[in-house]
Design an enzyme around this catalytic site. Structure first.
Site, PDB file in Angstrom:
ATOM      1  N   HIS A   1      22.190  19.217  10.824  1.00  0.00           N
ATOM      2  CA  HIS A   1      20.847  19.326  10.170  1.00  0.00           C
ATOM      3  C   HIS A   1      20.940  20.930  11.351  1.00  0.00           C
ATOM      4  CE1 HIS A   1      19.584  16.108   8.388  1.00  0.00           C
ATOM      5  NE2 HIS A   1      18.733  16.747   8.140  1.00  0.00           N
TER       6      HIS A   1
ATOM      7  N   MET B   1      10.909  13.268   2.647  1.00  0.00           N
ATOM      8  CA  MET B   1       9.597  13.780   1.039  1.00  0.00           C
ATOM      9  C   MET B   1      10.147  14.346   0.143  1.00  0.00           C
ATOM     10  SD  MET B   1       7.040  12.686   3.163  1.00  0.00           S
ATOM     11  CE  MET B   1       6.227  11.430   4.243  1.00  0.00           C
TER      12      MET B   1
ATOM     13  N   LYS C   1      16.879  19.645  15.441  1.00  0.00           N
ATOM     14  CA  LYS C   1      16.971  18.280  15.595  1.00  0.00           C
ATOM     15  C   LYS C   1      16.636  17.612  17.292  1.00  0.00           C
ATOM     16  CE  LYS C   1      17.017  15.124  12.066  1.00  0.00           C
ATOM     17  NZ  LYS C   1      15.512  15.452  11.892  1.00  0.00           N
TER      18      LYS C   1
ATOM     19  N   GLY D   1       5.888  11.643   8.157  1.00  0.00           N
ATOM     20  CA  GLY D   1       7.459  12.279   7.682  1.00  0.00           C
ATOM     21  C   GLY D   1       8.135  12.581   9.075  1.00  0.00           C
TER      22      GLY D   1
END
Length: 269
Positions: A157, A127, A161, A100
């Site tokens: 986000h 995912m 991040k 991921g």
């Protein structure tokens, strides 16, 4: 114990802890390894205790080979360089490697390929079921519309991040480019500042928002004169990614070696 044994890398991170809880609560798999970087405070502790709960009987280690040895799957949401290194160990262990991690360079993606000759490798920028359906829709809409429709991808986000655009945004961009029959690298527009001039026809634009605790929001905008089509996915709980990763780890059991993605896992390819 039920189901395959799974090792989790980046055990102390938000996704790492979510993955560990999801695996333990699933009844379909069990945790056999927890990996952290050298010098981390969790090394040598029981991972359950380190997470503030009951002991799980798995000690956090910085020795990935040791953690992977008893595993039938490895779930890996870390950083590109670490994931490339882990891919070699996953291949050695013949374990399913669920990736991921995002933010790979083209060279790093190439470096993952040799390992996929020896184990099932499932890599996706996202995912979740919803995002993978959005990816399919993006490709179909892009194929149906010509360059009178400008394509813009806007993602948001949390403020921790570290890569932009997000892996999901790039996945959506690839889908749009595939629908148009072009290479994303040739039409990607990732930065606008100052006097940029008019938008170039046929380009796919990206915008990134970072703030607070936003889990993940993605819009694909098809904009023409007089009308807009907006495809949107909003994630409100990081658990959707953990559940998808676990699904991929279970799906990969008994698969032939090769490079797969979530569309394969969901039977959508």
């Amino acid at each position: 114990m039920a189901g395959p044994g799974i090792a989790v890398t980046g055990a102390s991170g938000r996704m790492g802890q979510m993955l560990i809880r999801t695996i333990q609560d699933s009844g379909r798999a069990h945790l056999v390894g927890a990996v952290e970087r050298k010098g981390h405070a969790w090394i040598g502790q029981d991972v359950g205790t380190a997470m503030g709960g009951a002991a799980m009987g798995v000690t956090v280690t910085d020795d990935a080979l040791e953690a992977f040895a008893p595993a039938q799957a490895i779930i890996d949401f870390t950083a590109p360089a670490a994931t490339v290194a882990f891919s070699k160990l996953a291949a050695q262990a013949r374990a399913v490697h669920v990736i991921g991690t995002t933010g790979f360079s083209s060279d790093e993606l190439d470096a993952l390929k040799p390992a996929a000759r020896h184990c099932a490798q499932v890599r996706a920028g996202n995912m979740s079921l919803g995002v993978n359906l959005l990816t399919m829709l993006t490709e179909k809409v892009a194929r149906a519309l010509d360059e009178d429709f400008d394509i813009e991808i806007v993602e948001a986000h949390h403020n921790q991040k570290v890569d932009a655009p997000s892996g999901t945004a790039l996945m959506l961009g690839e889908a749009a480019a595939t629908g148009r029959g072009i290479a994303l690298d040739h039409v990607s527009d990732r930065g606008r500042d100052g006097i940029t001039g008019p938008r170039e026809r046929g380009h796919i634009g990206f915008s990134a928002i970072r703030g607070g605790d936003i889990v993940g929001e993605h819009d694909v905008i098809f904009a023409a004169a007089g009308e807009r089509i907006v495809l949107r996915h909003i994630a409100t709980d990081r658990a959707v990614f953990a559940r998808g990763a676990l699904k991929a780890a279970l799906w990969g059991q008994g698969r032939d070696p090769g490079a797969y993605d979530m569309l394969d896992v969901l039977g959508l390819n």
